[in-house]
Design an enzyme around this catalytic site. Structure first.
Site, mmCIF file in Angstrom:
data_model
loop_
_atom_site.group_PDB
_atom_site.id
_atom_site.type_symbol
_atom_site.label_atom_id
_atom_site.label_comp_id
_atom_site.label_asym_id
_atom_site.label_seq_id
_atom_site.Cartn_x
_atom_site.Cartn_y
_atom_site.Cartn_z
ATOM 1 N N TYR A 1 -0.940 26.237 22.956
ATOM 2 C CA TYR A 1 -1.437 26.644 24.224
ATOM 3 C C TYR A 1 -0.490 27.389 24.855
ATOM 4 O O TYR A 1 0.863 27.316 24.834
ATOM 5 C CB TYR A 1 -1.740 25.449 25.185
ATOM 6 C CG TYR A 1 -2.869 24.344 24.451
ATOM 7 C CD1 TYR A 1 -4.098 24.875 24.646
ATOM 8 C CD2 TYR A 1 -2.613 23.388 24.092
ATOM 9 C CE1 TYR A 1 -5.302 23.928 24.277
ATOM 10 C CE2 TYR A 1 -3.463 22.591 23.627
ATOM 11 C CZ TYR A 1 -4.795 22.665 23.733
ATOM 12 O OH TYR A 1 -6.020 21.935 23.252
ATOM 13 N N ASN B 1 -6.555 13.583 23.149
ATOM 14 C CA ASN B 1 -6.102 12.526 23.611
ATOM 15 C C ASN B 1 -7.178 11.327 23.900
ATOM 16 O O ASN B 1 -6.908 10.109 23.711
ATOM 17 C CB ASN B 1 -5.570 12.889 24.845
ATOM 18 C CG ASN B 1 -4.405 13.833 24.851
ATOM 19 O OD1 ASN B 1 -3.705 14.117 23.883
ATOM 20 N ND2 ASN B 1 -4.026 14.423 25.909
ATOM 21 N N GLU C 1 -5.943 22.952 17.690
ATOM 22 C CA GLU C 1 -6.114 23.259 19.147
ATOM 23 C C GLU C 1 -5.493 24.550 19.468
ATOM 24 O O GLU C 1 -4.246 24.628 19.104
ATOM 25 C CB GLU C 1 -5.527 22.177 19.713
ATOM 26 C CG GLU C 1 -6.256 20.629 19.915
ATOM 27 C CD GLU C 1 -5.942 19.403 20.924
ATOM 28 O OE1 GLU C 1 -5.338 20.065 21.847
ATOM 29 O OE2 GLU C 1 -5.980 18.556 20.447
ATOM 30 N N ASN D 1 -4.436 12.057 16.653
ATOM 31 C CA ASN D 1 -4.257 13.093 17.406
ATOM 32 C C ASN D 1 -3.033 13.113 18.021
ATOM 33 O O ASN D 1 -2.257 12.097 18.651
ATOM 34 C CB ASN D 1 -5.226 13.177 18.540
ATOM 35 C CG ASN D 1 -5.090 14.382 19.537
ATOM 36 O OD1 ASN D 1 -5.382 15.601 18.814
ATOM 37 N ND2 ASN D 1 -4.756 14.231 20.850
ATOM 38 N N GLU D 2 -2.269 14.339 17.981
ATOM 39 C CA GLU D 2 -0.964 14.425 18.417
ATOM 40 C C GLU D 2 -0.087 13.134 18.779
ATOM 41 O O GLU D 2 0.418 12.916 19.826
ATOM 42 C CB GLU D 2 -1.149 15.061 19.891
ATOM 43 C CG GLU D 2 -1.658 16.511 19.900
ATOM 44 C CD GLU D 2 -1.827 17.067 21.146
ATOM 45 O OE1 GLU D 2 -1.565 16.729 22.319
ATOM 46 O OE2 GLU D 2 -2.045 18.342 21.286
ATOM 47 N N GLN E 1 -11.254 24.476 24.443
ATOM 48 C CA GLN E 1 -12.203 23.526 23.996
ATOM 49 C C GLN E 1 -13.709 24.655 24.074
ATOM 50 O O GLN E 1 -13.395 25.845 23.997
ATOM 51 C CB GLN E 1 -12.351 22.508 24.728
ATOM 52 C CG GLN E 1 -10.970 21.565 24.384
ATOM 53 C CD GLN E 1 -11.278 19.998 24.698
ATOM 54 O OE1 GLN E 1 -12.436 19.545 25.155
ATOM 55 N NE2 GLN E 1 -10.049 19.610 24.986
HETATM 56 O O1 AHR Z 1 -7.229 20.019 24.699
HETATM 57 C C1 AHR Z 1 -6.810 19.289 25.613
HETATM 58 C C2 AHR Z 1 -5.716 18.135 25.146
HETATM 59 O O2 AHR Z 1 -4.537 18.970 24.867
HETATM 60 C C3 AHR Z 1 -6.003 17.618 24.057
HETATM 61 O O3 AHR Z 1 -6.815 16.158 24.428
HETATM 62 C C4 AHR Z 1 -4.816 17.090 23.574
HETATM 63 O O4 AHR Z 1 -5.027 16.977 21.938
HETATM 64 C C5 AHR Z 1 -3.937 18.443 23.693
HETATM 65 O O5 AHR Z 1 -2.857 17.864 24.327
#
Ligand code: AHR
Length: 507
Positions: free
Chosen positions: A244, A72, A291, A172-173, A352
């Site tokens: 995630y 982000n 991610e 990104n996203e 991360q």
């Molecule tokens: O990894 C944390 C966040 O998760 C990243 O900044 C974003 O790309 C995602 O939503």
């Protein structure tokens, strides 16, 4: 004890394992960079201010490529702020994480750190608040050897040799309403296509990643992929996936997260191949799963989120999840899923790396330690080499609330054709029963030719974790139950466990 069976057949090849599958991600977020990889006052800091204990742990983890600088964060980032004399670099607001960015660490410093850890740079451009011209400037600054103002500026800033970044993320996203510069699939697809085409006019051999959906639960999922690829198919090489998982109390479904990831990968592959068919193209788009992790996002949303017009902390403690044994088992199963799709997932980034939803934690002025998730990653990154092998595990199933009937055992193997080494990775998802796993060598491998070893991550307390006070509570332990019996191997896999089995050719 439930029974399971699988076969290691060197001919059952899924695809070559791209080393980039073991990439990671460093975002300017929380204490990932500042007080994470970089802490100039720390007793173990090197001349550049980087913590050498962290450098050693990153090497031990075995990460290959590192995505940078967001996330982000990148959607509001001005890369020019991060170069040149440090004392002249501006302090800026980071709207994504409601923090202040000092720009003390920028492109040059991060690249120096990457050289220390031995990883490749995967660079993201800002397609949120910026566009094609700024992406092209960054590309020229980073990759042009000499002859222009931007190349000269890089030299003046201390780097004559170009950075030669090979793989780039186009934003990104961009499907997420939380993203600065969030766009519709049509608008982003056009912007990404235009940027990608321009970048390839500079260097056609660049590898470009277009943003897929930020998760498979987005309302626009799959249609987003179809639209952005329809705009940019010829100009890009990868489409990204992000996923995630968190344990919301339904352990059975949580342990089956790999099933969801698998469905996600299959859907994106199907969508990309649909666009290929419609266009009559012979080019294949791969997945950059850039991610993936366990993330207790609800904690961030409900507890840690920073607010306040006058409150912009530098490197606050954000997203510092502490991982349990169960988390590490699910994490290991996600690695198995990625390997099972090694033919199409040819780049991935564990999100991360340090302090922020990370396998490595640090205490300012103090020690650093390995989270539970460190262990499956390091084992897989170091031992899954060569080609991935389908081992078609056969086991019982269990009923989950989210995914219906799910196999109790999942597994994948790798064969390093150069050394002959075989690695098998297996997860037992049962919450209450160990598994007796029989490993058949398909009559093609002579067990006597190998040294067989096994290590398992499990614990009577599946909530146990590693902490500052008790950093070595959880790790991999030798699994002594492995035994050869009439040409097959047998091993016991405890309930809620992840296991690595190595067949190393005798010298
Ligand atoms: O990894 C944390 C966040 O998760 C990243 O900044 C974003 O790309 C995602 O939503």
């Amino acid at each position: 004890m439930h029974n399971a069976h699988l076969t290691i057949n060197p001919a059952a090849t899924i695809g070559a394992i791209n080393p980039r599958l073991f990439g990671s991600f460093v975002e300017h977020l929380g204490r990932s960079v500042y007080d994470g990889i970089y802490e100039p006052g720390h007793p173990l800091a090197n001349a550049d201010g980087f913590r050498t204990d962290v450098i050693e742990l990153v090497k031990e983890l075995g990460v290959t490529a590192i995505r940078y600088p967001g996330g982000n964060f990148v959607s509001g980032y001005k890369w020019e702020d991060s170069i040149g004399p440090r004392e002249q670099r501006p302090r800026r607001l980071d709207l994504a994480w409601h923090s202040a960015e000092t720009n003390e660490i920028g492109l040059h410093e991060f690249k120096r750190w990457l050289e220390e850890v031995g990883s490749e740079l995967m660079l993201a451009v800002n397609l949120g608040t910026r566009g094609t011209p700024e992406a092209l400037d960054l590309l020229e600054y980073a990759n042009l050897a000499e002859g222009t103002e931007l190349a000269r500026r890089r030299s003046a800033n201390g780097r004559t040799e170009p950075f030669d970044v090979r793989i780039w993320c186009l934003g990104n996203e961009m499907d997420g309403p939380w993203q600065l510069g969030h766009r519709s699939a049509d608008d982003y697809g056009k912007l990404a296509a235009q940027t990608a085409r321009a970048m390839k006019m500079f260097d056609p051999s660049l590898e470009l990643v277009i943003c897929g959906s930020s998760s498979s639960s987005m309302p626009t999922f799959a249609e987003w992929e179809r639209v952005v690829l329809t705009h940019a198919y010829d100009a890009v090489d990868y489409i990204s996936c992000h996923a995630y998982y968190e344990n919301t109390g339904d352990l059975g479904s949580f342990l089956a997260s790999g099933v969801d990831m698998e469905h996600f990968i299959r859907s994106v592959v199907a969508t990309a191949d649909h666009v290929r068919a419609v266009r009559g193209s012979d080019k294949t788009i791969d997945i950059s799963f850039d991610e993936w992790n366990i993330w207790y996002n609800s904690r961030y949303e409900n507890v840690d989120k920073i607010t306040g017009v006058d409150n912009w902390p530098i490197a606050p403690r954000l997203l510092e999840d502490e991982y349990s044994v169960a988390d590490a088992v699910v994490f290991g199963s996600l690695l198995i899923t990625l390997l099972k799709h090694a033919d199409r997932v040819t780049s991935a980034s564990l999100a991360q790396l340090v302090n922020v939803i990370a396998p490595i934690m640090t205490e300012p002025g103090g020690t650093s330690w390995r989270q539970t998730t460190f262990y499956p990653f390091a084992a897989t990154a170091h031992n899954a080499r060569g080609v991935a092998l389908d081992v078609t595990p056969v086991s019982g199933t269990y009923e989950t609330e989210k995914f219906g009937d799910v196999p109790l055992i999942d597994a994948v193997a790798s064969l390093d054709e150069g050394t002959g080494k075989i690695a098998l990775f297996a997860v037992n998802r049962s919450t209450d029963e160990g598994a007796s796993l029989e490993i058949d060598l398909a009559g093609r491998l002579d067990l006597d030719a190998f040294i067989v070893t096994a290590r398992t991550l499990s614990d009577n307390d599946i909530n146990a974790s590693n902490t500052l006070e008790n950093p070595d509570r959880v790790g991999l332990a030798e699994n002594t139950t492995i035994a050869a019996e009439g040409g097959v191997l047998r091993i016991e896999l405890p309930a809620v466990s992840w296991t690595e089995i190595l067949l190393t050719p005798q010298a």
